[in-house]
Write an enzyme that holds these catalytic residues in place. Structure first.
Site, PDB file in Angstrom:
ATOM      1  N   PRO A  25      30.132  29.578  56.149  1.00 41.10           N
ATOM      2  CA  PRO A  25      29.944  30.750  57.013  1.00 41.10           C
ATOM      3  C   PRO A  25      29.267  31.880  56.251  1.00 41.10           C
ATOM      4  O   PRO A  25      29.699  32.259  55.168  1.00 41.10           O
ATOM      5  CB  PRO A  25      31.374  31.126  57.413  1.00 41.10           C
ATOM      6  CG  PRO A  25      32.231  30.597  56.301  1.00 41.10           C
ATOM      7  CD  PRO A  25      31.549  29.348  55.819  1.00 41.10           C
ATOM      8  N   VAL A  27      27.275  35.759  57.099  1.00 43.04           N
ATOM      9  CA  VAL A  27      27.112  36.723  58.179  1.00 43.04           C
ATOM     10  C   VAL A  27      25.704  36.727  58.757  1.00 43.04           C
ATOM     11  O   VAL A  27      25.521  36.643  59.959  1.00 43.04           O
ATOM     12  CB  VAL A  27      27.520  38.139  57.719  1.00 43.04           C
ATOM     13  CG1 VAL A  27      27.146  39.184  58.755  1.00 43.04           C
ATOM     14  CG2 VAL A  27      29.017  38.186  57.465  1.00 43.04           C
ATOM     15  N   CYS A 136      36.746  36.846  52.721  1.00 39.77           N
ATOM     16  CA  CYS A 136      35.640  37.797  52.539  1.00 39.77           C
ATOM     17  C   CYS A 136      36.117  39.031  51.780  1.00 39.77           C
ATOM     18  O   CYS A 136      37.070  39.688  52.206  1.00 39.77           O
ATOM     19  CB  CYS A 136      35.064  38.217  53.887  1.00 39.77           C
ATOM     20  SG  CYS A 136      33.708  39.406  53.744  1.00 39.77           S
ATOM     21  N   LYS A 179      39.943  29.722  55.555  1.00 38.06           N
ATOM     22  CA  LYS A 179      39.164  29.784  54.318  1.00 38.06           C
ATOM     23  C   LYS A 179      39.742  30.901  53.459  1.00 38.06           C
ATOM     24  O   LYS A 179      39.843  32.045  53.899  1.00 38.06           O
ATOM     25  CB  LYS A 179      37.684  30.058  54.621  1.00 38.06           C
ATOM     26  CG  LYS A 179      36.758  29.962  53.409  1.00 38.06           C
ATOM     27  CD  LYS A 179      35.292  30.024  53.875  1.00 38.06           C
ATOM     28  CE  LYS A 179      34.337  29.770  52.705  1.00 38.06           C
ATOM     29  NZ  LYS A 179      34.216  30.934  51.801  1.00 38.06           N
ATOM     30  N   HIS A 207      37.532  28.912  48.343  1.00 38.65           N
ATOM     31  CA  HIS A 207      36.386  29.465  47.615  1.00 38.65           C
ATOM     32  C   HIS A 207      36.852  29.665  46.178  1.00 38.65           C
ATOM     33  O   HIS A 207      37.786  30.430  45.933  1.00 38.65           O
ATOM     34  CB  HIS A 207      35.958  30.797  48.247  1.00 38.65           C
ATOM     35  CG  HIS A 207      34.710  31.358  47.631  1.00 38.65           C
ATOM     36  ND1 HIS A 207      33.838  32.158  48.339  1.00 38.65           N
ATOM     37  CD2 HIS A 207      34.172  31.250  46.388  1.00 38.65           C
ATOM     38  CE1 HIS A 207      32.835  32.520  47.564  1.00 38.65           C
ATOM     39  NE2 HIS A 207      33.018  31.976  46.368  1.00 38.65           N
ATOM     40  N   ASN A 241      34.370  25.368  47.960  1.00 37.15           N
ATOM     41  CA  ASN A 241      33.202  26.232  48.127  1.00 37.15           C
ATOM     42  C   ASN A 241      33.007  27.021  46.837  1.00 37.15           C
ATOM     43  O   ASN A 241      33.971  27.432  46.206  1.00 37.15           O
ATOM     44  CB  ASN A 241      33.451  27.171  49.326  1.00 37.15           C
ATOM     45  CG  ASN A 241      32.351  28.186  49.516  1.00 37.15           C
ATOM     46  OD1 ASN A 241      32.615  29.339  49.851  1.00 37.15           O
ATOM     47  ND2 ASN A 241      31.107  27.803  49.332  1.00 37.15           N
ATOM     48  N   GLY A 242      31.748  27.192  46.452  1.00 31.88           N
ATOM     49  CA  GLY A 242      31.446  27.959  45.250  1.00 31.88           C
ATOM     50  C   GLY A 242      30.546  27.190  44.306  1.00 31.88           C
ATOM     51  O   GLY A 242      30.979  26.198  43.707  1.00 31.88           O
ATOM     52  N   ALA A 265      26.543  27.296  50.408  1.00 35.14           N
ATOM     53  CA  ALA A 265      26.262  28.632  50.929  1.00 35.14           C
ATOM     54  C   ALA A 265      24.872  29.105  50.511  1.00 35.14           C
ATOM     55  O   ALA A 265      23.887  28.870  51.211  1.00 35.14           O
ATOM     56  CB  ALA A 265      27.346  29.610  50.472  1.00 35.14           C
TER      57      ALA A 265
END
Length: 409
Positions: A25, A27, A136, A179, A207, A241-242, A265
């Site tokens: 995801p 933005v 986030c 997440k 993440h 993620n990362g 990402a």
């Protein structure tokens, strides 16, 4: 005889995150054309951009005959209690019901079980899952108690997930996921993961950075094995993620750390063909990817500002066309700059429907007027716009738009 690993049942209309390499995801980089391109190049699932609950609540669901999309729109909240008759509705979320069918995960920004459920009910019939953003670190999210701020309020986060599972997941038969980020210590992370895995969710994404860490800092993977083990014990799919760069590396990391899937990402933002395996040809040249992106953006009449931003990510800064594209104001202009003659007719139609052509003509007329004023010895800055024009320009820059709407746009 070895026993089968425990698995939380996947709802009838949901999807299993196991064995997947997915679009994370983002933005601005998770709008519809970006998602469609990721799917085209092999993403197994796509996450939409975080959309705040209050932005979605109050929207109306429409079928768009021009784009064949499902649009969620609402009147802009700009301080006017009584909307004008001809006031145009703001687009909050757009999805493609056929090209994204069974592949789209809607990510919600929320700090309230009640509002989360109210918003999620609006899109539940059109998506394969609902994901809660609890990672986030940006102030626009954390200042409202959303995003990574939820890591400090685990009871609230758990109650949000439980409410979504019961009132949305079970009703629409889709999965609910979350997440998160790493906490300060492995012990704290493990306790949180165990708590969240007990809420009835089907998936958890970690993440591999703590909240204060920035994207340029190397991802921390030391806790991945532990997190994967906890998720496996509870039957919840675990995504990482990362610093995941492409499909081949993602599959290697999945095998190495025992997780179930991986998110890409920033590398997907720069070149979504990263979802192609090297055996399938791997990364494609930026010109080919850019052409396909513009084609997708035209097909769904993507907002010009978002398209222009993504072109800035897809094109190398040293490309001779880069500065010209950065200064372009319409789809026709960018197609001419990149020699995409085959898309010019469609670009003219889209420019017309989005009002870009009229806006460009107005800008040219204004420039000519300023030149005439200078020639006559006047100061163009002293020539005031009409009140209605001033309000229109302010609205275009987001002045007067509520934070919730601004984030959802």
């Amino acid at each position: 005889m070895t026993s089968m690993p425990k698995r939380v049942p996947i709802p009838r209309n949901g999807v299993d995150y196991r064995g997947t390499v997915v679009l994370a995801p983002m933005v601005r980089s998770g709008e519809l054309p970006s998602r469609l391109l990721a799917i085209q190049y092999g993403a197994d699932l796509v996450w939409g951009p975080e959309t705040v609950d209050r932005a979605l609540i109050g929207t109306t669901r429409h079928h768009n005959p021009h784009t064949q999309t499902i649009d969620f729109t609402r009147l802009p909240s700009n301080g006017s209690r009584i909307p004008k008759q001809d006031q145009k509705e703001s687009l909050i979320y757009r999805l493609h019901p056929t090209r994204e069918q069974g592949l789209l995960i809607f990510q919600i920004g929320t700090s309230s079980p009640t509002l989360a459920v109210q918003a999620a009910k609006l899109v539940a019939g059109d998506v394969a899952g609902i994901d809660v953003n609890a990672g986030c670190p940006k102030p626009f999210s954390t200042s409202g108690g959303m995003g990574a701020a939820l890591l400090k309020t685990p009871d609230l986060l758990a109650s949000i997930l439980e409410a979504l599972v019961k009132e949305v997941g079970e009703v629409w038969e889709i999965g609910i996921s979350v997440k998160i980020r790493l906490l300060d210590t492995p012990e704290e992370t493990e306790a949180l993961v165990r708590r969240l895995c007990g809420t009835g969710i089907t998936g958890l994404t970690i993440h591999c950075r703590t909240t204060p860490m920035r994207p340029r800092e190397r991802a921390l993977r030391e806790q991945l094995g532990m997190i994967a083990r906890v998720c496996r014990e509870t039957g919840v799919a675990c995504l990482m993620n990362g610093d995941v760069e492409d499909r081949d590396q993602a599959l290697q990391l999945i095998q190495k750390f025992g997780v179930d899937g991986a998110m890409i990402a920033t590398k997907a933002e720069a070149n979504p063909s990263c979802f192609r395996a090297k055996a399938e040809g791997g990364l494609l040249p930026w010109r080919e990817v850019t052409r396909e992106y513009i084609k997708a953006a035209l097909e769904v009449e993507n907002r010009w500002g978002n398209t222009k931003f993504l072109l800035g990510q897809l094109m190398p800064g040293k490309a001779p066309e880069y500065k010209k594209v950065a200064g372009s104001k319409t789809y026709v202009e960018v197609c001419e700059i990149l020699n995409l003659e085959g898309l010019l007719d469609q670009a003219r139609d889209v420019d017309g429907r989005l009002g870009l052509a009229a806006r460009q003509i107005k800008a040219i007329e204004k420039a000519k007027s300023n030149q005439s004023a200078r020639a006559a010895g006047q100061n163009p800055a002293r020539i005031r716009s009409s009140p209605s024009e001033t309000r229109h320009l302010l609205a275009e820059r987001g002045v007067g738009i509520t934070p919730a709407l601004a984030m959802g746009s």
